[in-house]
Scaffold this motif. Structure first.
Motif, PDB file in Angstrom:
ATOM      1  N   SER A  98       0.823  -1.221   0.000  1.00 52.17           N
ATOM      2  CA  SER A  98       0.000   0.000   0.000  1.00 52.17           C
ATOM      3  C   SER A  98       0.852   1.265   0.000  1.00 52.17           C
ATOM      4  N   ALA A  99       0.266   2.342  -0.535  1.00 49.21           N
ATOM      5  CA  ALA A  99       1.004   3.601  -0.707  1.00 49.21           C
ATOM      6  C   ALA A  99       0.988   4.454   0.560  1.00 49.21           C
ATOM      7  N   TRP A 100       2.144   4.948   0.922  1.00 48.37           N
ATOM      8  CA  TRP A 100       2.269   5.865   2.060  1.00 48.37           C
ATOM      9  C   TRP A 100       1.403   7.103   1.865  1.00 48.37           C
ATOM     10  N   LEU A 101       1.301   7.567   0.620  1.00 49.42           N
ATOM     11  CA  LEU A 101       0.496   8.743   0.268  1.00 49.42           C
ATOM     12  C   LEU A 101      -0.914   8.661   0.860  1.00 49.42           C
ATOM     13  N   VAL A 102      -1.514   7.487   0.807  1.00 51.62           N
ATOM     14  CA  VAL A 102      -2.864   7.299   1.347  1.00 51.62           C
ATOM     15  C   VAL A 102      -2.803   7.174   2.866  1.00 51.62           C
ATOM     16  N   TRP A 103      -1.816   6.423   3.347  1.00 51.54           N
ATOM     17  CA  TRP A 103      -1.808   6.062   4.760  1.00 51.54           C
ATOM     18  C   TRP A 103      -1.337   7.177   5.680  1.00 51.54           C
ATOM     19  N   GLN A 104      -0.506   8.072   5.184  1.00 54.02           N
ATOM     20  CA  GLN A 104      -0.059   9.160   6.055  1.00 54.02           C
ATOM     21  C   GLN A 104      -1.276   9.962   6.540  1.00 54.02           C
ATOM     22  N   ASP A 105      -2.253  10.131   5.651  1.00 56.79           N
ATOM     23  CA  ASP A 105      -3.466  10.863   6.011  1.00 56.79           C
ATOM     24  C   ASP A 105      -4.287  10.105   7.057  1.00 56.79           C
ATOM     25  N   ILE A 106      -4.353   8.800   6.891  1.00 55.39           N
ATOM     26  CA  ILE A 106      -5.124   7.985   7.835  1.00 55.39           C
ATOM     27  C   ILE A 106      -4.505   8.066   9.231  1.00 55.39           C
ATOM     28  N   ALA A 143       9.329   8.094  10.897  1.00 52.95           N
ATOM     29  CA  ALA A 143       9.620   6.689  11.223  1.00 52.95           C
ATOM     30  C   ALA A 143       8.603   5.763  10.553  1.00 52.95           C
ATOM     31  N   ILE A 144       7.343   6.160  10.573  1.00 50.37           N
ATOM     32  CA  ILE A 144       6.301   5.312   9.970  1.00 50.37           C
ATOM     33  C   ILE A 144       6.451   5.288   8.453  1.00 50.37           C
ATOM     34  N   GLU A 145       6.784   6.450   7.878  1.00 56.42           N
ATOM     35  CA  GLU A 145       6.989   6.478   6.419  1.00 56.42           C
ATOM     36  C   GLU A 145       8.133   5.540   6.034  1.00 56.42           C
ATOM     37  N   GLN A 146       9.210   5.560   6.812  1.00 57.12           N
ATOM     38  CA  GLN A 146      10.350   4.678   6.549  1.00 57.12           C
ATOM     39  C   GLN A 146       9.913   3.206   6.578  1.00 57.12           C
ATOM     40  N   GLU A 147       9.086   2.890   7.572  1.00 55.25           N
ATOM     41  CA  GLU A 147       8.562   1.522   7.700  1.00 55.25           C
ATOM     42  C   GLU A 147       7.740   1.151   6.445  1.00 55.25           C
ATOM     43  N   PHE A 148       6.936   2.106   5.974  1.00 61.53           N
ATOM     44  CA  PHE A 148       6.129   1.855   4.766  1.00 61.53           C
ATOM     45  C   PHE A 148       7.003   1.679   3.525  1.00 61.53           C
ATOM     46  N   SER A 182      10.104   0.614   3.352  1.00 60.99           N
ATOM     47  CA  SER A 182      10.714  -0.718   3.433  1.00 60.99           C
ATOM     48  C   SER A 182       9.676  -1.790   3.123  1.00 60.99           C
ATOM     49  N   GLY A 183       8.463  -1.595   3.649  1.00 60.46           N
ATOM     50  CA  GLY A 183       7.386  -2.547   3.391  1.00 60.46           C
ATOM     51  C   GLY A 183       7.106  -2.670   1.901  1.00 60.46           C
ATOM     52  N   ASN A 184       7.037  -1.525   1.213  1.00 61.47           N
ATOM     53  CA  ASN A 184       6.822  -1.542  -0.240  1.00 61.47           C
ATOM     54  C   ASN A 184       7.934  -2.315  -0.950  1.00 61.47           C
ATOM     55  N   GLU A 185       9.190  -2.054  -0.560  1.00 58.07           N
ATOM     56  CA  GLU A 185      10.327  -2.728  -1.214  1.00 58.07           C
ATOM     57  C   GLU A 185      10.298  -4.233  -0.960  1.00 58.07           C
ATOM     58  N   ASN A 186      10.056  -4.611   0.281  1.00 58.35           N
ATOM     59  CA  ASN A 186      10.022  -6.036   0.601  1.00 58.35           C
ATOM     60  C   ASN A 186       8.859  -6.743  -0.101  1.00 58.35           C
ATOM     61  N   TYR A 187       7.760  -6.016  -0.240  1.00 55.64           N
ATOM     62  CA  TYR A 187       6.608  -6.579  -0.954  1.00 55.64           C
ATOM     63  C   TYR A 187       6.973  -6.852  -2.414  1.00 55.64           C
ATOM     64  N   GLN A 188       7.699  -5.912  -3.037  1.00 55.35           N
ATOM     65  CA  GLN A 188       8.139  -6.107  -4.423  1.00 55.35           C
ATOM     66  C   GLN A 188       9.006  -7.359  -4.540  1.00 55.35           C
ATOM     67  N   LYS A 189       9.943  -7.509  -3.591  1.00 57.52           N
ATOM     68  CA  LYS A 189      10.834  -8.683  -3.596  1.00 57.52           C
ATOM     69  C   LYS A 189      10.022  -9.970  -3.521  1.00 57.52           C
ATOM     70  N   LEU A 190       9.064  -9.991  -2.604  1.00 60.18           N
ATOM     71  CA  LEU A 190       8.232 -11.179  -2.402  1.00 60.18           C
ATOM     72  C   LEU A 190       7.428 -11.486  -3.664  1.00 60.18           C
TER      73      LEU A 190
END
Lengths: 288, 288
Positions: free
Chosen positions: A226-234, B267-272, B274-282
């Motif tokens: 999921s995109a940070w763009l959407v979630w930062q707002d949430i 910090a949360i954006e950084q987590e997201f 990394s999450g996006n990158e790891n999701y791509q790998k998977l």
């Protein structure tokens, strides 16, 4: 439908949700031989995309907010903080009778602003998101069989145009339920924002061993796209509820950890039995 | 394949994994015009089911362990603690050259027992489970493209029959990787046992509001349909690793909760991200 039918709609924000709404409504009206005019607004569109978007259920791409005065219904379909900014911008172009709805994932913050601005506003949250984004991924059947939260005071919910709007959602197969904004944000911190954070956290926690992952982790990981763009707002608009839910769930895991370490398998078995039962309930609902 | 080919196999435990192995091997041998004899053992089968199971890749349903002396390969395909009990029971019927493998989800406990009994043993874990169970749900393609952990000491891995067994797994599309038992159990506490516990815990935590759930929670909830019968063994044989992983992940969530409460969105954006990158790998891995 009542006499005061909704025949013209403006959708501000032409991503997955906005364009899926446009396509779904156009298809439903066409099937009934009724006329509907939908104009779309989106600041992020390049000129070349403005032509293409006209294949996605819109009758016209628009950029001048003054035309909003002519429509029956305005739908804000961007992330919630952008919707709030837009609401402040468009207020002066709206006629008192214009109904504004949003499609954001949190409800309290935007409804507070709508009240402050004295806009005729219904908060909506279609439970039909995806890790995919953009009008190219839109789907006229996105809302079919999906719950959609409706937040508004009782007086408003009795008005013809608001009833018409709810009927519009039912027309495309969505299943509206009424909930107050505070309860909505509390519930969705649990059933939507928590799963997102778990998905992101677990894929990062397991980063080194993703090459050995089975379908269990793979399903768990889908939301991590999921995109940070959407979630930062949430996160920004549901901060306390999400922090509370995460802390409480963290405690639940710590307690399960203690039970496993102590070999207290009766407690874990109980958790599994409840899990099996709740899974059956969830399956029954989605197979309806 | 070497001279010492595996031509006769006994599978003890005829659930999803055992019968899927039987069907997959039979189909692969048939395609190559080779002969294979598979006998199956399962104490839980009623007489009426013993006939039906013969349609699932078995040449014979068997109950007398003395016939194990005649086979090249014995596969233990029940939950791990049952496999351990069976291993102790069948030891006296095995010839020294008979290779025994298991298909359990944890490896250290059963390999310790195999060593104690001095059985020629290879620990295996096909990463191909499902929340579904039983021979009726078996599928000859269950292992295609799936990783399969192989645990054994280097000396054993060089022996012809062990190589033959690895080739048998490759023949049905599985992708073997070698790992020591302790590392296996540590890794799978993270990538398999943690997702299971999260799924069970979240579906229970959200029990009251499942009627409003979207596809995010639904995907997360799939594993919560898993059977306690299988998982009680996994918890009992990987207790410390699972307790440690759950405690560490609980800490990670508490820390995310603190960041959200403090509005520390970087910090949360950084987590997201990394999450996006790891999701791509998977995704890349599973789309190969």
């Amino acid at each position: 439908m009542t006499k005061e039918q909704i025949k013209s709609i403006s959708i501000i924000g032409l991503g997955l949700i906005g364009t899926s709404l446009a396509r779904a409504w156009q298809a439903a009206f066409e099937a009934e031989g009724r006329k509907l005019f939908i104009s779309g607004y989106d600041n992020n569109f390049a000129n070349k995309d403005k032509k293409e978007i006209l294949n996605y259920g819109l009758n016209r791409f628009e950029s001048d907010f003054q035309y909003l005065c002519a429509v029956d219904l305005v739908v804000l379909a961007a992330p919630v903080q952008e919707n709030i900014k837009t609401l402040r911008k468009i207020k002066r172009f709206l006629k008192p009778k214009t109904l504004v709805v949003d499609a954001s994932s949190t409800k309290q913050a935007i409804m507070d602003v709508a009240k402050e601005l004295d806009v005729r506003f219904v908060g909506m949250h279609p439970i039909a998101g995806s890790e995919l984004r953009g009008y190219q991924n839109s789907n006229p059947d996105l809302f079919r069989g999906k719950p959609v939260a409706i937040c508004a005071d009782e007086k408003l919910l009795k008005q013809a145009k608001v009833k018409d709007f709810q009927a519009l959602m039912e027309l495309i197969g969505a299943e509206p339920f009424v909930v107050d904004a505070a309860s909505h944000d509390k519930i969705f911190a649990k059933i939507s924002h928590l799963p997102q954070l778990l998905s992101t956290a677990i894929v990062n926690y397991c980063a080194e061993d993703l090459d050995k992952a089975g379908t269990g982790l793979q399903d768990m990981a889908r939301l991590s796209g999921s995109a940070w763009l959407v979630w930062q707002d949430i996160f920004a608009t549901n901060q306390t509820e999400i922090a509370d839910v995460l802390a409480a769930f963290s405690q639940k895991l710590q307690s399960l950890s203690n039970d496993i370490r102590a070999g207290n398998y009766e407690a874990i078995e109980q958790e599994f039995q409840s899990g099996n039962e709740n899974y059956q309930k969830l399956q029954k609902r989605t197979q309806q």
